[in-house]
Write a protein that holds these residues in place. Structure first.
Motif, short mmCIF file in Angstrom:
data_model
loop_
_atom_site.label_atom_id
_atom_site.label_comp_id
_atom_site.label_asym_id
_atom_site.label_seq_id
_atom_site.Cartn_x
_atom_site.Cartn_y
_atom_site.Cartn_z
N GLN A 175 43.36 31.02 35.73
CA GLN A 175 42.83 30.53 34.46
C GLN A 175 41.33 30.27 34.54
N ASN A 176 40.85 29.79 35.69
CA ASN A 176 39.41 29.57 35.86
C ASN A 176 38.66 30.89 35.84
N GLN A 177 39.25 31.90 36.47
CA GLN A 177 38.62 33.22 36.46
C GLN A 177 38.55 33.74 35.03
N LEU A 178 39.63 33.54 34.27
CA LEU A 178 39.63 33.96 32.87
C LEU A 178 38.56 33.23 32.09
N SER A 179 38.41 31.92 32.32
CA SER A 179 37.41 31.13 31.62
C SER A 179 35.99 31.62 31.93
N ARG A 180 35.72 31.90 33.20
CA ARG A 180 34.39 32.40 33.58
C ARG A 180 34.11 33.74 32.92
N GLU A 181 35.12 34.59 32.87
CA GLU A 181 34.91 35.91 32.29
C GLU A 181 34.69 35.82 30.79
N ASN A 182 35.29 34.82 30.14
CA ASN A 182 35.06 34.64 28.72
C ASN A 182 33.64 34.19 28.44
N LYS A 183 33.05 33.45 29.38
CA LYS A 183 31.69 32.96 29.21
C LYS A 183 30.65 34.04 29.52
N VAL A 184 30.99 34.94 30.43
CA VAL A 184 30.06 35.98 30.83
C VAL A 184 30.69 37.33 30.50
N HIS A 185 30.59 37.71 29.24
CA HIS A 185 31.27 38.92 28.78
C HIS A 185 30.68 40.17 29.39
N SER A 186 29.41 40.11 29.78
CA SER A 186 28.75 41.31 30.27
C SER A 186 29.00 41.56 31.75
N ALA A 187 29.64 40.60 32.43
CA ALA A 187 29.86 40.77 33.86
C ALA A 187 30.82 41.92 34.11
N PRO A 188 30.44 42.90 34.92
CA PRO A 188 31.33 44.02 35.18
C PRO A 188 32.50 43.60 36.06
N ALA A 189 33.62 44.24 35.86
CA ALA A 189 34.79 43.94 36.69
C ALA A 189 34.55 44.46 38.11
N GLU A 190 35.00 43.69 39.09
CA GLU A 190 34.83 44.09 40.48
C GLU A 190 35.67 45.32 40.77
N SER A 191 35.04 46.31 41.40
CA SER A 191 35.72 47.56 41.73
C SER A 191 36.06 47.56 43.21
N LEU A 192 37.35 47.75 43.51
CA LEU A 192 37.81 47.75 44.89
C LEU A 192 38.19 49.17 45.30
N THR A 193 38.04 49.44 46.57
CA THR A 193 38.47 50.73 47.08
C THR A 193 40.00 50.74 47.18
N VAL A 194 40.56 51.95 47.37
CA VAL A 194 42.00 52.08 47.52
C VAL A 194 42.49 51.28 48.72
N LYS A 195 41.75 51.32 49.82
CA LYS A 195 42.14 50.57 51.01
C LYS A 195 42.13 49.07 50.75
N GLU A 196 41.11 48.58 50.02
CA GLU A 196 41.03 47.15 49.72
C GLU A 196 42.17 46.72 48.80
N ARG A 197 42.53 47.57 47.87
CA ARG A 197 43.65 47.25 46.99
C ARG A 197 44.96 47.16 47.78
N HIS A 198 45.13 48.11 48.68
CA HIS A 198 46.32 48.11 49.53
C HIS A 198 46.37 46.85 50.40
N GLN A 199 45.25 46.49 51.00
CA GLN A 199 45.22 45.31 51.87
C GLN A 199 45.51 44.04 51.08
N PHE A 200 44.97 43.94 49.87
CA PHE A 200 45.22 42.78 49.03
C PHE A 200 46.71 42.67 48.69
N ALA A 201 47.29 43.79 48.25
CA ALA A 201 48.70 43.79 47.88
C ALA A 201 49.59 43.53 49.08
#
Length: 333
Positions: A175-201
């Motif tokens: 919810q805090n992440q959502l709140s920050r993103e609502n305040k900074v609409h221009s902030a680009p979404a973080e792009s992760l590599t395929v390996k980083e996505r796999h490691q996170f999951a």
């Protein structure tokens, strides 16, 4: 879809172990093997996929919509998602954890968790062949309404304060992440590599699986014992002939048992054939699939006792009211 788990249980229990399908022990062990293997696979697959989705996709738009002012739409979407997911109550929990981590309000998540075990496409088809399309449509509407009203009530009393610390912190982070993103609409979404996505999951899967695996054994083991050893015909002969007290009694009797919506339909057919009123039968079956001990044993890993108790009484009250209503109006369905 889940036939592979049935075949695996058949081979292990009846071929390798040599147990007989007609015996209570064979039935109980088969139930345990089939449901444990299914839940473990669903746990791993669903947690991993949700982790990949969270790391790969921009889910902020979805969360913003679900957390918006029109909360009723959120409850309806959560309940509809529960309808189209063929999970039993225990295997819905990984999705519950994923929703919580994504910052989706608890009431919407609970609308999904309550509805998912009550309704799936196989159960709908079986119900339609057994009781007709009018009853089936009413059942779907009732199941969704129970989920939506349960979510609304839990949001109204701010039930998220009764989550365990790790789940509560995950919800706050989302919810805090959502709140920050609502305040900074221009902030680009973080792009992760395929390996980083796999490691996170992968890390999400390992952490959650370590926390809940033993409770799967305990919960399904309890359900299997009760499933295999409750005497046949006992329920039909002890629920009266439609008296008002038969509905709450049926709800209470369903709590120690464990099944999914598909598996409980043959039980429903047997009870109705043996003369049990439709409302009493429905109340019993809804209690079996959505308010069972095994489910609450697993939910204890993410909920404090106050939230578990509150959810428990919300479900019992809802199922009792549903049973009374169906008994009153069944002649018109």
């Amino acid at each position: 879809m889940f036939q592979i788990f049935t075949d695996f249980a058949d081979y292990l229990v009846f071929t390798l172990l040599g147990l007989q399908a007609e015996t209570k022990l064979g039935d109980a062990v088969h139930f345990f093997v089939e449901d444990t293997s299914k839940i473990f696979v669903l746990l791993i697959v669903m947690i991993y996929l949700i982790g990949v989705i969270r790391a790969s996709l921009n889910v902020e738009r979805v969360r913003d919509y679900l957390a918006g002012k029109n909360r009723f739409v959120g409850y309806m979407l959560g309940s509809m998602f529960g309808v189209v997911t063929p999970f039993c109550s225990c295997s819905s929990i990984p999705v519950f954890l994923g929703f919580t981590s994504a910052g989706i309000p608890l009431g919407i998540t609970m609308a999904f968790l309550i509805t998912s075990p009550l309704i799936n496409e196989v159960a709908v088809l079986l119900l339609m062949s057994l009781l007709g399309w009018k009853f089936t449509l009413v059942y779907i509407a009732v199941g969704m309404s129970v989920g939506m009203l349960g979510g609304l009530f839990l949001d109204t009393i701010k039930a998220e304060r009764w989550l365990h610390s790790f789940a509560s912190e995950a919800l706050k982070r989302g919810q805090n992440q959502l709140s920050r993103e609502n305040k900074v609409h221009s902030a680009p979404a973080e792009s992760l590599t395929v390996k980083e996505r796999h490691q996170f999951a992968k890390q999400e899967t390992v952490n959650i699986f370590k926390r809940v695996w033993k409770w799967v054994f305990i919960g399904v083991g309890l359900g299997a014992a009760l499933h295999g050893f409750v005497p046949a015909g006992w329920i039909e002969s002890h629920l009266g002939q439609g008296q008002w007290w038969s509905v709450p009694t049926a709800v209470l009797l369903g709590i120690p048992l464990y099944s999914n919506a598909t598996g409980v339909i043959p039980v429903m057919e047997s009870l109705i054939i043996n003369g049990l009123p439709i409302g009493t039968t429905l109340a019993f079956c809804m209690s079996t699939v959505a308010a069972s001990f095994p489910e609450f044993i697993l939910l204890k890993q993410v909920m404090q006792w106050r939230l578990l108790t509150t959810l428990f009484f919300v479900l019992l009250t809802s199922f009792t009211l549903v049973g009374w209503v169906f008994n009153a109006f069944s002649p018109y369905l």
